[in-house]
Design a protein around this motif. Structure first.
Motif, PDB file in Angstrom:
ATOM      1  N   CYS A  61      -0.179 -33.435  -8.929  1.00 22.89           N
ATOM      2  CA  CYS A  61      -0.150 -32.270 -10.145  1.00 22.89           C
ATOM      3  C   CYS A  61       1.162 -33.718 -10.463  1.00 22.89           C
ATOM      4  O   CYS A  61       2.482 -33.615 -10.532  1.00 22.89           O
ATOM      5  CB  CYS A  61       0.533 -31.174  -9.076  1.00 22.89           C
ATOM      6  SG  CYS A  61       1.160 -30.157 -11.075  1.00 22.89           S
ATOM      7  N   PRO A  62       0.793 -34.243 -11.168  1.00 25.19           N
ATOM      8  CA  PRO A  62       2.610 -35.034 -11.419  1.00 25.19           C
ATOM      9  C   PRO A  62       2.991 -34.445 -13.188  1.00 25.19           C
ATOM     10  O   PRO A  62       2.563 -33.847 -13.824  1.00 25.19           O
ATOM     11  CB  PRO A  62       1.336 -36.535 -12.462  1.00 25.19           C
ATOM     12  CG  PRO A  62       0.151 -36.048 -12.687  1.00 25.19           C
ATOM     13  CD  PRO A  62      -0.038 -34.735 -11.810  1.00 25.19           C
ATOM     14  N   TRP A  63       4.246 -34.487 -12.807  1.00 25.24           N
ATOM     15  CA  TRP A  63       4.997 -34.328 -13.529  1.00 25.24           C
ATOM     16  C   TRP A  63       4.847 -34.799 -15.402  1.00 25.24           C
ATOM     17  O   TRP A  63       4.910 -35.631 -14.997  1.00 25.24           O
ATOM     18  CB  TRP A  63       6.055 -34.231 -13.386  1.00 25.24           C
ATOM     19  CG  TRP A  63       6.679 -32.890 -12.280  1.00 25.24           C
ATOM     20  CD1 TRP A  63       6.480 -33.179 -10.472  1.00 25.24           C
ATOM     21  CD2 TRP A  63       6.879 -31.447 -12.448  1.00 25.24           C
ATOM     22  NE1 TRP A  63       7.106 -32.285  -9.974  1.00 25.24           N
ATOM     23  CE2 TRP A  63       7.321 -31.453 -11.526  1.00 25.24           C
ATOM     24  CE3 TRP A  63       7.280 -30.911 -13.045  1.00 25.24           C
ATOM     25  CZ2 TRP A  63       7.499 -29.814 -10.739  1.00 25.24           C
ATOM     26  CZ3 TRP A  63       7.587 -29.435 -13.028  1.00 25.24           C
ATOM     27  CH2 TRP A  63       7.491 -29.182 -11.753  1.00 25.24           C
ATOM     28  N   THR A  64       4.570 -33.892 -15.790  1.00 26.39           N
ATOM     29  CA  THR A  64       4.678 -34.210 -17.403  1.00 26.39           C
ATOM     30  C   THR A  64       5.492 -33.104 -17.897  1.00 26.39           C
ATOM     31  O   THR A  64       6.319 -32.837 -17.495  1.00 26.39           O
ATOM     32  CB  THR A  64       3.375 -34.132 -18.409  1.00 26.39           C
ATOM     33  OG1 THR A  64       3.531 -32.357 -17.945  1.00 26.39           O
ATOM     34  CG2 THR A  64       1.990 -33.610 -16.935  1.00 26.39           C
ATOM     35  N   THR A  65       5.657 -33.920 -18.526  1.00 25.32           N
ATOM     36  CA  THR A  65       6.791 -33.782 -20.051  1.00 25.32           C
ATOM     37  C   THR A  65       6.852 -32.125 -20.264  1.00 25.32           C
ATOM     38  O   THR A  65       8.045 -31.284 -20.851  1.00 25.32           O
ATOM     39  CB  THR A  65       7.186 -34.543 -21.280  1.00 25.32           C
ATOM     40  OG1 THR A  65       7.137 -35.687 -21.406  1.00 25.32           O
ATOM     41  CG2 THR A  65       8.530 -33.946 -22.386  1.00 25.32           C
ATOM     42  N   LYS A  66       5.684 -32.079 -20.704  1.00 28.68           N
ATOM     43  CA  LYS A  66       5.390 -30.348 -20.927  1.00 28.68           C
ATOM     44  C   LYS A  66       5.656 -29.406 -19.797  1.00 28.68           C
ATOM     45  O   LYS A  66       6.082 -28.305 -20.007  1.00 28.68           O
ATOM     46  CB  LYS A  66       4.213 -30.234 -21.751  1.00 28.68           C
ATOM     47  CG  LYS A  66       3.885 -29.067 -21.982  1.00 28.68           C
ATOM     48  CD  LYS A  66       2.054 -29.286 -22.410  1.00 28.68           C
ATOM     49  CE  LYS A  66       1.714 -27.377 -23.168  1.00 28.68           C
ATOM     50  NZ  LYS A  66       0.529 -27.605 -23.510  1.00 28.68           N
ATOM     51  N   LEU A  67       5.371 -29.636 -18.453  1.00 25.94           N
ATOM     52  CA  LEU A  67       5.484 -29.453 -17.684  1.00 25.94           C
ATOM     53  C   LEU A  67       7.157 -29.081 -16.899  1.00 25.94           C
ATOM     54  O   LEU A  67       7.256 -28.082 -16.875  1.00 25.94           O
ATOM     55  CB  LEU A  67       4.337 -29.101 -16.414  1.00 25.94           C
ATOM     56  CG  LEU A  67       4.554 -29.307 -14.962  1.00 25.94           C
ATOM     57  CD1 LEU A  67       4.340 -27.829 -15.177  1.00 25.94           C
ATOM     58  CD2 LEU A  67       4.042 -29.617 -13.787  1.00 25.94           C
ATOM     59  N   SER A  68       7.710 -29.771 -17.141  1.00 30.88           N
ATOM     60  CA  SER A  68       9.039 -29.736 -16.843  1.00 30.88           C
ATOM     61  C   SER A  68       9.357 -29.015 -17.628  1.00 30.88           C
ATOM     62  O   SER A  68      10.486 -28.645 -17.841  1.00 30.88           O
ATOM     63  CB  SER A  68       9.732 -31.322 -17.569  1.00 30.88           C
ATOM     64  OG  SER A  68       9.327 -32.108 -16.293  1.00 30.88           O
TER      65      SER A  68
END
Length: 123
Positions: free
Chosen positions: A31-38
């Motif tokens: 689950c790579p962290w994206t800007t949207k997820l962060s």
């Protein structure tokens, strides 16, 4: 100083050593962290913080499965929860909690982290 020969003597029952992926690296691969997820995580944490600090007078409601055994079902639950919480958003801050492993049950319900193919017994 130890050498491979002396290691062999002290570790007679070890056939080979295989390096393991660190939990952080495994999480990044899955689950790579994206800007949207962060941004979503930080926004949610701030909202919960405001309720706990009593600067937001809504009631914090934490709901969700004990542990996730079916990722598709968990996503479906999250989408339904998002649609349902809109009607009460002025009074309630509804957040979904979820774990990948449950310690609450004696039967084999340990979640995806230990039993990826497991399904709950019929009740």
């Amino acid at each position: 100083m130890t050498t491979p020969e002396t290691d062999r003597v002290s570790d007679q029952r070890i056939d080979r050593v295989v390096p393991l992926t660190t939990p952080a690296m495994l999480h990044h691969e899955i689950c790579p962290w994206t800007t949207k997820l962060s941004s979503a995580v930080l926004t949610g944490r701030r909202a919960v913080g405001r309720v706990l600090d009593r600067t937001d007078d809504r009631l914090l409601v934490v709901v969700g499965p004990c542990s996730v055994h079916d990722p598709a079902a968990a996503l479906d639950y999250a989408h339904r929860l998002r649609r349902g919480r809109r009607s009460a958003r002025d009074d309630l801050l509804v957040v979904m909690r979820s774990t990948s492993r449950s310690h609450a049950r004696r039967w084999a319900g340990r979640g995806l982290s230990t039993t990826p193919g497991w399904t709950a017994p019929a009740t």
